[in-house]
Write an enzyme that holds these catalytic residues in place. Sequence first.
Site, PDB file in Angstrom:
ATOM      1  N   ASN A 174     -30.795   9.708 -27.486  1.00  0.00           N
ATOM      2  CA  ASN A 174     -30.426  10.078 -26.688  1.00  0.00           C
ATOM      3  C   ASN A 174     -30.206   8.714 -25.227  1.00  0.00           C
ATOM      4  OD1 ASN A 174     -29.105  12.301 -25.328  1.00  0.00           O
ATOM      5  ND2 ASN A 174     -31.596  12.267 -23.804  1.00  0.00           N
ATOM      6  N   MET A 188     -25.616  18.575 -23.462  1.00  0.00           N
ATOM      7  CA  MET A 188     -26.329  19.080 -22.860  1.00  0.00           C
ATOM      8  C   MET A 188     -26.885  20.554 -23.549  1.00  0.00           C
ATOM      9  SD  MET A 188     -26.902  17.026 -20.513  1.00  0.00           S
ATOM     10  CE  MET A 188     -25.688  15.989 -19.355  1.00  0.00           C
ATOM     11  N   LEU A 196     -29.547  21.684 -27.070  1.00  0.00           N
ATOM     12  CA  LEU A 196     -31.439  21.529 -27.075  1.00  0.00           C
ATOM     13  C   LEU A 196     -31.362  21.780 -28.455  1.00  0.00           C
ATOM     14  CD1 LEU A 196     -34.569  20.382 -26.679  1.00  0.00           C
ATOM     15  CD2 LEU A 196     -35.137  22.825 -26.566  1.00  0.00           C
ATOM     16  N   SER A 210     -17.766   8.652 -21.317  1.00  0.00           N
ATOM     17  CA  SER A 210     -17.948   7.253 -20.823  1.00  0.00           C
ATOM     18  C   SER A 210     -18.914   6.090 -21.910  1.00  0.00           C
ATOM     19  CB  SER A 210     -18.260   7.050 -19.663  1.00  0.00           C
ATOM     20  OG  SER A 210     -19.341   7.324 -19.179  1.00  0.00           O
ATOM     21  N   HIS A 231     -30.806   8.518 -20.836  1.00  0.00           N
ATOM     22  CA  HIS A 231     -30.900   9.798 -19.973  1.00  0.00           C
ATOM     23  C   HIS A 231     -30.991   8.625 -18.352  1.00  0.00           C
ATOM     24  CE1 HIS A 231     -32.299  13.048 -17.622  1.00  0.00           C
ATOM     25  NE2 HIS A 231     -33.282  12.037 -17.486  1.00  0.00           N
TER      26      HIS A 231
HETATM   27  C1  GAR Z   1     -24.903   9.926 -18.934  1.00  0.00           C
HETATM   28  O1  GAR Z   1     -25.502   9.627 -17.453  1.00  0.00           O
HETATM   29  C2  GAR Z   1     -25.727  10.398 -19.472  1.00  0.00           C
HETATM   30  O2  GAR Z   1     -27.165   9.345 -19.449  1.00  0.00           O
HETATM   31  C3  GAR Z   1     -26.478  11.744 -19.226  1.00  0.00           C
HETATM   32  O3  GAR Z   1     -25.588  12.462 -19.528  1.00  0.00           O
HETATM   33  C4  GAR Z   1     -24.241  11.363 -19.044  1.00  0.00           C
HETATM   34  C5  GAR Z   1     -23.248  11.889 -19.506  1.00  0.00           C
HETATM   35  O4  GAR Z   1     -22.212  10.659 -19.511  1.00  0.00           O
HETATM   36  N1  GAR Z   1     -27.167  12.905 -19.935  1.00  0.00           N
HETATM   37  C6  GAR Z   1     -27.916  13.713 -19.522  1.00  0.00           C
HETATM   38  O5  GAR Z   1     -28.331  13.730 -18.636  1.00  0.00           O
HETATM   39  C7  GAR Z   1     -29.484  14.121 -20.713  1.00  0.00           C
HETATM   40  N2  GAR Z   1     -30.024  14.562 -20.136  1.00  0.00           N
HETATM   41  P1  GAR Z   1     -20.902  10.396 -20.460  1.00  0.00           P
HETATM   42  O6  GAR Z   1     -20.749  11.578 -20.599  1.00  0.00           O
HETATM   43  O7  GAR Z   1     -19.658   9.321 -19.155  1.00  0.00           O
HETATM   44  O8  GAR Z   1     -20.807   9.416 -21.539  1.00  0.00           O
END
Ligand code: GAR
Length: 198
Positions: A106, A89, A91, A12, A108
């Site tokens: 990034n 996801m 590192l 998203s 978060h």
């Molecule tokens: C998002 O909420 C982002 O902040 C999080 O993954 C989601 C991806 O959503 N990232 C983390 O947790 C990083 N540690 P998306 O695939 O719908 O963009």
Amino acid sequence: MNLAVFASGRGSNFSAIVKAIQQGKLKIKLQLLICDQPQAPVIRRAQRAGVRVVLVRREDFASRIDFEAAIIGKLKESKINLIALAGFMRLLSPEFVSAYRRRIMNIHPSLLPAYKGAHAINDAYKARAAFTGVTVHFVDEQVDHGPLILQRKIKISPKDSLASLEKKIHTLEHKLYPYAIQLYVSGRLESQGRVKAA
Ligand code: GAR
């Protein structure tokens, strides 16, 4: 300026970046999606948006160095200046981070340093925290860590369900990430993440 988005899942935030570019709010060329999960919905989103998809599965490489060398090859080919991690996801190695220092961002879903990791929204909700939020930061060698660029707070109401909180956070992310990337594009970020006045 050329952007690569790295993502592993839903995508998203990827779509929010695409939309901001289409609306002229974000002035960067989205050249590549780097994805490490063949089933990730973000791949379809990139195909629909006409963005080149590079699928790199860690299992296909003998070592992390080889895996990242393949990614770096693609980044160089497309002359990428900035990397935006959007739900990637994995590192990145210290070598990778140092090759792209202050050129990897990034997003978060918490007010870092609170609630690092893959389940930040759930963790804040379960902890019955009064507030949580969204952070955009430059990436360093540690997980969900590095110079802060922007943070926005969200109140967790006693009426919130996990789903309603997730919705609020994602809505905020979709505004904040393109905005933070545009700050970079327009030269308004110092290397420590501080935002210069316009
Ligand atoms: C998002 O909420 C982002 O902040 C999080 O993954 C989601 C991806 O959503 N990232 C983390 O947790 C990083 N540690 P998306 O695939 O719908 O963009």
